[in-house]
Design a protein around this motif. Structure first.
Motif, mmCIF file in Angstrom:
data_model
loop_
_atom_site.group_PDB
_atom_site.id
_atom_site.type_symbol
_atom_site.label_atom_id
_atom_site.label_comp_id
_atom_site.label_asym_id
_atom_site.label_seq_id
_atom_site.Cartn_x
_atom_site.Cartn_y
_atom_site.Cartn_z
ATOM 1 N N GLU A 257 48.645 -3.458 -22.422
ATOM 2 C CA GLU A 257 47.776 -2.332 -22.082
ATOM 3 C C GLU A 257 46.758 -2.712 -21.014
ATOM 4 N N ASP B 51 43.748 -1.206 -19.077
ATOM 5 C CA ASP B 51 42.820 -0.121 -18.788
ATOM 6 C C ASP B 51 42.537 -0.171 -17.294
ATOM 7 N N GLU C 86 45.823 2.884 -19.201
ATOM 8 C CA GLU C 86 44.871 3.953 -19.527
ATOM 9 C C GLU C 86 44.016 4.259 -18.309
ATOM 10 N N LYS D 53 40.636 5.296 -16.931
ATOM 11 C CA LYS D 53 39.269 5.251 -17.420
ATOM 12 C C LYS D 53 38.343 6.050 -16.506
ATOM 13 N N GLN E 273 48.084 6.718 -20.842
ATOM 14 C CA GLN E 273 47.182 7.223 -21.872
ATOM 15 C C GLN E 273 45.824 7.590 -21.273
ATOM 16 N N SER E 274 45.160 8.532 -21.924
ATOM 17 C CA SER E 274 43.799 8.888 -21.515
ATOM 18 C C SER E 274 43.119 9.659 -22.633
ATOM 19 N N LEU F 54 44.842 10.269 -26.149
ATOM 20 C CA LEU F 54 44.011 9.532 -27.090
ATOM 21 C C LEU F 54 43.037 10.482 -27.775
#
Length: 328
Positions: free
Chosen positions: A61, A63, A168, A170, A205-206, A226
């Protein structure tokens, strides 16, 4: 903004990431290395990702934040003081400023989008959580998303399996305010790597549904919304209805207390509802050094989440997660 330019040779290397060899099947539980093997190395470093892969993580993962010149780079947050040695760099001392974050918090710090990628590369990462080894602080730099994609390809090829990516986005709205289009940068990076199709070994993902909805119109890479309990912290994106998530994402990433009772570990029914809508359920975050009182071991907490219906889980300690999956 200036876009990161990839050479033809590098694009060829990245494209190979899209060719599966051994991927987890739809019914196979996936182990997601939260920020890499962040329990044992400074988070979001190539060494943390490399160790996670060696320990058996199915996905790593990163970010993602952005530099001033539009390069996607791996930090958990766009501020830099807690995860790097920037405070010890006199040349950067005058570049702190105050911003308001997505949940309304006011923070004064150094921000990734105020520095070029070359400047960020001069920083060194450090362990962010108390009680964990600091012996690796200062050894590793901040990797770009391109470097992480290439690492996943190399390490996967060496092991005869695909290593998935779980990026992800951010603070996308704050990046836009800084003149940086994170959605466009993600599309460019994933398309260049051949990871823009529905079968890509990637989940984007977010916490912010807007960027996932935007990405759903531009690329077919799977997406995960998320979510966290509404009373956990303020924010407009808490606990979005599952039926709504199913309209623009392929999975949901619930904080673990949505999935299992935080006092007992008993199932809440959340995962069953999500799976009935066809959503993958990837819950977060499991830590060997931070387990609930009701769990005798870290493994017991993970097993409770799987019994509740999780199809994957994020962990700071991928070796523990792999043991659970292989010996349920």
């Amino acid at each position: 903004m200036m876009r990161h330019v990839l050479t033809a040779a590098f694009l060829s290397l990245l494209a190979a990431c899209a060719t599966p060899s051994v991927m987890p099947g739809p019914e196979q539980t996936v182990v997601i290395a939260h920020r890499g093997a962040s329990g044992e190395r400074p988070e979001h470093t190539l060494e943390a990702y490399r160790l996670a892969i060696a320990q058996g993580a199915d996905y790593i993962e990163p970010d993602l934040v952005m530099s001033a010149d539009g390069v996607l780079m791996a930090r958990h947050d766009p501020w830099l003081s807690d995860s790097t040695d920037i405070a010890a760099r006199p040349g950067f001392a005058g570049r702190k400023r105050t911003l308001t974050g997505p949940e309304g918090q006011t923070l004064t710090d150094w921000w990734t989008f105020d520095f070029t990628a070359a400047e960020l590369k001069t920083l060194r990462a450090k362990q962010v959580r108390d009680g964990r080894s600091k012996s690796y602080d200062g050894l590793y730099d901040i990797p770009t998303f391109d470097e992480i994609i290439a690492l996943a390809k190399r390490e996967g090829a060496a092991r005869g399996r695909v290593v998935g990516l779980y990026p992800e986005t951010k603070w996308p709205a704050e990046h836009i305010a800084a003149g940086l289009d994170m959605a466009a940068a993600m599309v460019d990076a994933l398309t260049a790597a051949g990871l823009d199709g529905p079968d890509a070994n990637v989940f984007i993902q977010s916490f912010e549904p807007e960027i996932l909805k935007t990405l759903s119109k531009r690329i077919e890479t799977p997406r995960v919304q998320l979510v966290f309990p509404r009373d956990w912290q303020p924010g407009a994106h808490a606990n979005i209805p599952l039926a709504e998530i199913a309209t623009y994402a392929q999975g949901v990433g619930p904080y673990k207390s949505l999935l299992i009772d935080p006092d007992t570990g008993a199932p809440t029914g959340y995962a069953a509802e999500a799976r009935a809508l066809g959503l993958a359920v990837h819950t977060w975050t499991f830590r060997d050094d931070d387990k609930p009182d009701w769990a005798a071991t870290p493994e017991e907490e993970i097993r409770a989440a799987l019994a509740a219906g999780a199809t994957g889980f994020f962990t700071d300690f991928p070796a523990t997660g792999r043991r659970v999956v292989e010996s349920p």
